[in-house]
Design an enzyme around this catalytic site. Sequence first.
Site, PDB file in Angstrom:
ATOM      1  N   ARG A 164      22.228   8.475 -33.141  1.00 21.56           N
ATOM      2  CA  ARG A 164      21.958   8.991 -31.789  1.00 21.56           C
ATOM      3  C   ARG A 164      20.490   9.393 -31.612  1.00 21.56           C
ATOM      4  O   ARG A 164      20.178  10.396 -30.964  1.00 21.56           O
ATOM      5  CB  ARG A 164      22.841  10.199 -31.459  1.00 21.56           C
ATOM      6  CG  ARG A 164      24.288   9.931 -31.466  1.00 21.56           C
ATOM      7  CD  ARG A 164      24.750   8.957 -30.386  1.00 21.56           C
ATOM      8  NE  ARG A 164      26.139   8.656 -30.576  1.00 21.56           N
ATOM      9  CZ  ARG A 164      26.569   7.696 -31.393  1.00 21.56           C
ATOM     10  NH1 ARG A 164      25.719   6.916 -32.042  1.00 21.56           N
ATOM     11  NH2 ARG A 164      27.852   7.473 -31.561  1.00 21.56           N
ATOM     12  N   SER A 238      30.095  13.722 -25.371  1.00 22.42           N
ATOM     13  CA  SER A 238      30.129  14.593 -26.561  1.00 22.42           C
ATOM     14  C   SER A 238      28.948  15.548 -26.531  1.00 22.42           C
ATOM     15  O   SER A 238      27.804  15.106 -26.422  1.00 22.42           O
ATOM     16  CB  SER A 238      30.036  13.755 -27.839  1.00 22.42           C
ATOM     17  OG  SER A 238      31.097  12.850 -27.872  1.00 22.42           O
ATOM     18  N   GLU A 334      24.059  17.001 -29.234  1.00 25.97           N
ATOM     19  CA  GLU A 334      23.616  15.627 -28.970  1.00 25.97           C
ATOM     20  C   GLU A 334      22.912  15.610 -27.605  1.00 25.97           C
ATOM     21  O   GLU A 334      21.990  14.850 -27.360  1.00 25.97           O
ATOM     22  CB  GLU A 334      24.850  14.713 -28.941  1.00 25.97           C
ATOM     23  CG  GLU A 334      24.518  13.265 -28.638  1.00 25.97           C
ATOM     24  CD  GLU A 334      25.746  12.362 -28.577  1.00 25.97           C
ATOM     25  OE1 GLU A 334      26.678  12.536 -29.385  1.00 25.97           O
ATOM     26  OE2 GLU A 334      25.768  11.480 -27.704  1.00 25.97           O
TER      27      GLU A 334
HETATM   28  C1  LIG Z   1      31.623  10.769 -20.031  1.00 24.61           C
HETATM   29  C2  LIG Z   1      30.509  10.431 -20.995  1.00 24.61           C
HETATM   30  C3  LIG Z   1      30.794   9.662 -22.113  1.00 24.61           C
HETATM   31  C4  LIG Z   1      29.779   9.341 -23.032  1.00 24.61           C
HETATM   32  N1  LIG Z   1      30.080   8.578 -24.121  1.00 24.61           N
HETATM   33  C5  LIG Z   1      29.120   8.254 -25.011  1.00 24.61           C
HETATM   34  C6  LIG Z   1      29.416   7.446 -26.162  1.00 24.61           C
HETATM   35  O1  LIG Z   1      30.543   6.978 -26.358  1.00 24.61           O
HETATM   36  N2  LIG Z   1      28.410   7.185 -27.036  1.00 24.61           N
HETATM   37  C7  LIG Z   1      27.144   7.648 -26.832  1.00 24.61           C
HETATM   38  O2  LIG Z   1      26.278   7.359 -27.662  1.00 24.61           O
HETATM   39  N3  LIG Z   1      26.821   8.403 -25.753  1.00 24.61           N
HETATM   40  C8  LIG Z   1      27.765   8.714 -24.839  1.00 24.61           C
HETATM   41  N4  LIG Z   1      27.468   9.497 -23.755  1.00 24.61           N
HETATM   42  C9  LIG Z   1      26.094  10.011 -23.589  1.00 24.61           C
HETATM   43  C10 LIG Z   1      25.225   9.170 -22.614  1.00 24.61           C
HETATM   44  O3  LIG Z   1      26.000   8.273 -21.881  1.00 24.61           O
HETATM   45  C11 LIG Z   1      24.158   8.400 -23.345  1.00 24.61           C
HETATM   46  O4  LIG Z   1      23.351   9.281 -24.086  1.00 24.61           O
HETATM   47  C12 LIG Z   1      23.245   7.584 -22.399  1.00 24.61           C
HETATM   48  O5  LIG Z   1      22.309   6.871 -23.135  1.00 24.61           O
HETATM   49  C13 LIG Z   1      22.501   8.474 -21.424  1.00 24.61           C
HETATM   50  O6  LIG Z   1      21.838   7.620 -20.511  1.00 24.61           O
HETATM   51  P1  LIG Z   1      21.065   8.239 -19.274  1.00 24.61           P
HETATM   52  O7  LIG Z   1      20.383   7.121 -18.570  1.00 24.61           O
HETATM   53  O8  LIG Z   1      21.946   9.048 -18.464  1.00 24.61           O
HETATM   54  O9  LIG Z   1      20.004   9.126 -20.064  1.00 24.61           O
HETATM   55  P2  LIG Z   1      19.329  10.492 -19.614  1.00 24.61           P
HETATM   56  O10 LIG Z   1      20.298  11.593 -19.852  1.00 24.61           O
HETATM   57  O11 LIG Z   1      18.752  10.376 -18.252  1.00 24.61           O
HETATM   58  O12 LIG Z   1      18.142  10.588 -20.674  1.00 24.61           O
HETATM   59  C14 LIG Z   1      18.402  10.634 -22.038  1.00 24.61           C
HETATM   60  C15 LIG Z   1      17.075  10.700 -22.799  1.00 24.61           C
HETATM   61  O13 LIG Z   1      16.341   9.515 -22.606  1.00 24.61           O
HETATM   62  C16 LIG Z   1      15.025   9.778 -22.093  1.00 24.61           C
HETATM   63  N5  LIG Z   1      14.728   8.672 -21.185  1.00 24.61           N
HETATM   64  C17 LIG Z   1      15.494   8.267 -20.158  1.00 24.61           C
HETATM   65  N6  LIG Z   1      14.983   7.136 -19.608  1.00 24.61           N
HETATM   66  C18 LIG Z   1      13.859   6.827 -20.305  1.00 24.61           C
HETATM   67  C19 LIG Z   1      12.889   5.780 -20.218  1.00 24.61           C
HETATM   68  N7  LIG Z   1      12.989   4.791 -19.350  1.00 24.61           N
HETATM   69  N8  LIG Z   1      11.841   5.812 -21.082  1.00 24.61           N
HETATM   70  C20 LIG Z   1      11.746   6.811 -22.004  1.00 24.61           C
HETATM   71  N9  LIG Z   1      12.628   7.824 -22.141  1.00 24.61           N
HETATM   72  C21 LIG Z   1      13.680   7.824 -21.302  1.00 24.61           C
HETATM   73  C22 LIG Z   1      15.145  11.115 -21.424  1.00 24.61           C
HETATM   74  O14 LIG Z   1      13.897  11.787 -21.398  1.00 24.61           O
HETATM   75  C23 LIG Z   1      16.136  11.808 -22.330  1.00 24.61           C
HETATM   76  O15 LIG Z   1      15.458  12.291 -23.477  1.00 24.61           O
HETATM   77  C24 LIG Z   1      28.453   9.810 -22.810  1.00 24.61           C
HETATM   78  C25 LIG Z   1      28.167  10.582 -21.661  1.00 24.61           C
HETATM   79  C26 LIG Z   1      29.185  10.875 -20.757  1.00 24.61           C
HETATM   80  C27 LIG Z   1      28.852  11.674 -19.535  1.00 24.61           C
END
Ligand SMILES: Cc1cc2nc3c(=O)[nH]c(=O)nc-3n(C[C@H](O)[C@H](O)[C@H](O)COP(=O)(O)OP(=O)(O)OC[C@H]3O[C@@H](n4cnc5c(N)ncnc54)[C@H](O)[C@@H]3O)c2cc1C
Length: 338
Positions: A164, A238, A334
């Site tokens: 992660r 998580s 996480e």
């Molecule tokens: C219901 C649910 C289920 C989930 N299940 C899983 C799972 O099974 N496995 C898993 O691994 N995760 C899971 N997650 C967590 C989440 O989906 C992941 O971490 C996903 O990658 C987050 O994407 P986001 O675009 O929303 O990131 P954000 O929350 O917007 O950002 C995450 C990080 O990335 C950085 N960032 C974002 N975009 C960029 C960019 N373009 N360039 C540089 N940095 C950037 C941000 O600064 C931050 O540090 C789950 C979340 C939810 C709500």
Amino acid sequence: MNIKQNHSLKKYNTFNIEAKADYFVELSSEADVFSLINSDILKNNEILIIGGGCNILFVNDFKGLVVKVANKGIEKIKEDKENVYLRVAAGEDWDSFVKYCVNNNYYGAENLSLIPGCVGSCVVQNIGAYGVELKNVFYELTAYDIFSGDKTVFDKQKCEFGYRKSIFKNKTFSKYLIFSVVFKLSKKQNFVLDYGNIKQEIEKLSGSKLNVKILRDVVCKIRNSKLPDITQIGSAGSFFKNPFVSFDKFFEIKKKYPEIVAYKIKDNLYKLSAAWMVDKCGWKGKRFGDAGVYEKQALVIVNYGNATGKEIYNLSKEIQKSVFEKFNIQLQPEVIII
Ligand SMILES: Cc1cc2nc3c(=O)[nH]c(=O)nc-3n(C[C@H](O)[C@H](O)[C@H](O)COP(=O)(O)OP(=O)(O)OC[C@H]3O[C@@H](n4cnc5c(N)ncnc54)[C@H](O)[C@@H]3O)c2cc1C
């Protein structure tokens, strides 16, 4: 490029927390990225880059500039007998990309179906599920150093992927803006079925020959049965990572709790189920006002309505404390806490 002031972040985080950013901007094109790089706003402000906000908890307002990456597009850039290479915009929805792969019989991403978020951030997090991590289908990415404007291509090694995490989560937090990602998908089936209850669910579909669409449906079904629907209940999935411990530590816990859920990674390295530990401490289904622990998954902290970031954070601290008292293990979030 339209920079907004004192902007609400409520619809930009899946915890649905009301928080404000001093400044907020959405970038949809390379031209937008250059406008930002050339603007003065970067000089005097802290920067937070976001995608879908699915892995962020806002405990406080953000005193600085929030940059939402929102470019879109999927493009086939090359293929050979074995593989296809797809360039995907960082702001593309991750699951739309997985669906695109599945519909075209490009293999490798199907176990990562239905994970919410954008493609760029999924790289930052090296998302994982059901025995597969994003790094398994990653080829390279293009990022901009938002302070110098330099454009850099990162291959897999340069990304320093871990559990992660990647270099973008640790050392270069909000310095590099990931603009696009190239994935290498296989043209041949090689399904990973040994994790969770995938096999049992597939066995129930007796008579159907397994294909990638069926596998995606199975993964989606399992996820929907366990995880909250983020359009209805606020959450970031998580909240804590699974901890890794030595054999001695694993054995010490197992003596007391023979039912412990753990996976041997290699000699002297065990991954313990954080969900099992949180559940064992009695948290599953507990609710304090609008902050609570999801009744079907102990690792998922939820906002049932109007919980504040502080309430969610305080609950996470209580959970950490009780797990430490019971197992002498410090859970690490996480979720990114701002
Ligand atoms: C219901 C649910 C289920 C989930 N299940 C899983 C799972 O099974 N496995 C898993 O691994 N995760 C899971 N997650 C967590 C989440 O989906 C992941 O971490 C996903 O990658 C987050 O994407 P986001 O675009 O929303 O990131 P954000 O929350 O917007 O950002 C995450 C990080 O990335 C950085 N960032 C974002 N975009 C960029 C960019 N373009 N360039 C540089 N940095 C950037 C941000 O600064 C931050 O540090 C789950 C979340 C939810 C709500």
